[in-house]
Design an enzyme around this catalytic site. Structure first.
Site, PDB file in Angstrom:
ATOM      1  N   HIS A 102     -42.804-101.669   4.830  1.00 54.68           N
ATOM      2  CA  HIS A 102     -41.370-102.091   4.337  1.00 54.68           C
ATOM      3  C   HIS A 102     -41.079-103.452   4.994  1.00 54.68           C
ATOM      4  O   HIS A 102     -41.350-103.659   6.206  1.00 54.68           O
ATOM      5  CB  HIS A 102     -40.264-101.133   4.501  1.00 54.68           C
ATOM      6  N   TYR A 129     -35.116-110.044   2.397  1.00 56.92           N
ATOM      7  CA  TYR A 129     -36.468-109.984   2.187  1.00 56.92           C
ATOM      8  C   TYR A 129     -37.221-111.151   2.653  1.00 56.92           C
ATOM      9  O   TYR A 129     -38.514-111.419   2.219  1.00 56.92           O
ATOM     10  CB  TYR A 129     -36.828-109.406   0.652  1.00 56.92           C
TER      11      TYR A 129
END
Lengths: 149, 147
Positions: B101, B24
């Site tokens: 996302h 991430y």
């Protein structure tokens, strides 16, 4: 490594003892908590014992645990089979996680056979009734001791 | 013409920057919010920026957006793949919806492949990292104010 362990319980476990006792037994969650506290004391573990019917509350406890704890025992109940969000939260933890189910989920309906949580758990206990919690704590204590050594 | 965008972030995104940075990245959600607000100032977008681990809260924000926003950017995180209530709430929103996302979910485990939200999204962004938010804002400006 911290000897604090979170014991987290998912939806409907507040009704343990009243809820389908033929599947889940007659012991209440308060009895399970008392057993866990006794076992934890014997293993020199501190425990935080929680139950919620709300997915986000379980996520928030996992976030809290990742800062302070040495491991998690989790019975995610029905969230086991549905919650990617709980799986993602567990992915952020670097300590051992033991998944517990009171009943043998694999003996039951097919929708209870797949667990998201198992993909991140160090170990899984299913079908040992409420004794599964104390077994999980014993295992966790061993894993924490091994990491220390 | 100025417009209003509600940016909604789902569970575990409060840990962005600390959480599996190899997937991430190191950018925090506060830094993403600051970048969105600064870009919003440049393109005339009024930004409401939210995060919750609580599905019910996300649904409440989507309901509020029906009156308070012209477009939604939503990163539903783990709820992307499981939440029919969020899908139902988004169905009631009339403006553009960008699903976002941070990672390329399609490159990852199979559990991250089947988005329920995509069924109602105007467009989907996956794998651009935190920059995806800026791209989504720019795209919304283009959709709402076509040249």
């Amino acid at each position: 490594m911290s000897r604090l362990v979170y014991v987290l319980n998912g939806p409907n476990l507040n009704l343990l003892g009243k809820r389908q006792p033929e599947i889940y037994g007659a012991e209440t969650l308060a009895d399970v908590e008392a057993d866990c506290r006794k076992q934890a004391a014997a293993l020199s573990l501190d425990i935080r014992f929680h139950q919620s019917n709300r997915e986000y509350e379980i996520i928030d406890w996992i976030h809290e645990a990742r800062e302070t704890a040495g491991g998690i025992v989790i019975n995610p109940a029905a969230f086991t089979h549905t919650s990617v969000a709980i799986l993602d939260a567990l992915h952020t933890c670097e300590f051992p996680i033991i998944e517990v189910h009171i009943s043998n989920v694999h003996k039951r309906e097919p929708f209870r056979h797949h667990s998201y949580v198992s993909s991140v758990a160090s170990g899984v206990i299913a079908g040992f009734g409420t004794q599964g919690y104390t077994l999980a704590l014993q295992r966790l204590a061993k894993l924490i001791d091994e990491k220390k050594a | 013409m100025s417009f209003r965008v509600m940016i909604i972030n789902g569970p575990n995104l409060n840990l962005l920057g600390e959480r599996e940075p190899e997937i991430y990245g190191a950018t925090t959600l506060a830094q993403i919010e600051a970048a969105c607000r600064s870009q919003g100032g440049e393109i005339g977008a009024e930004i409401a920026f939210h995060q919750s681990n609580y599905e019910g809260q996300i649904i409440d924000w989507i309901h509020a957006a029906r009156k308070e926003a012209d477009a939604i950017i939503i990163n539903p995180a783990g709820l992307t793949f499981t939440s029919i209530p969020i899908l139902d709430a988004l169905k009631m929103f009339k403006g553009p919806i960008i699903e976002l996302h941070i990672s390329n979910i399609h490159k990852r485990e199979e559990i991250y492949h089947r988005s329920l939200v995509s069924k109602v999204a105007t467009a989907v962004i996956a794998g651009l990292g935190p920059k995806g938010y800026g791209v989504a804002l720019g795209a919304i400006a283009g959709i709402l104010n076509p040249a």
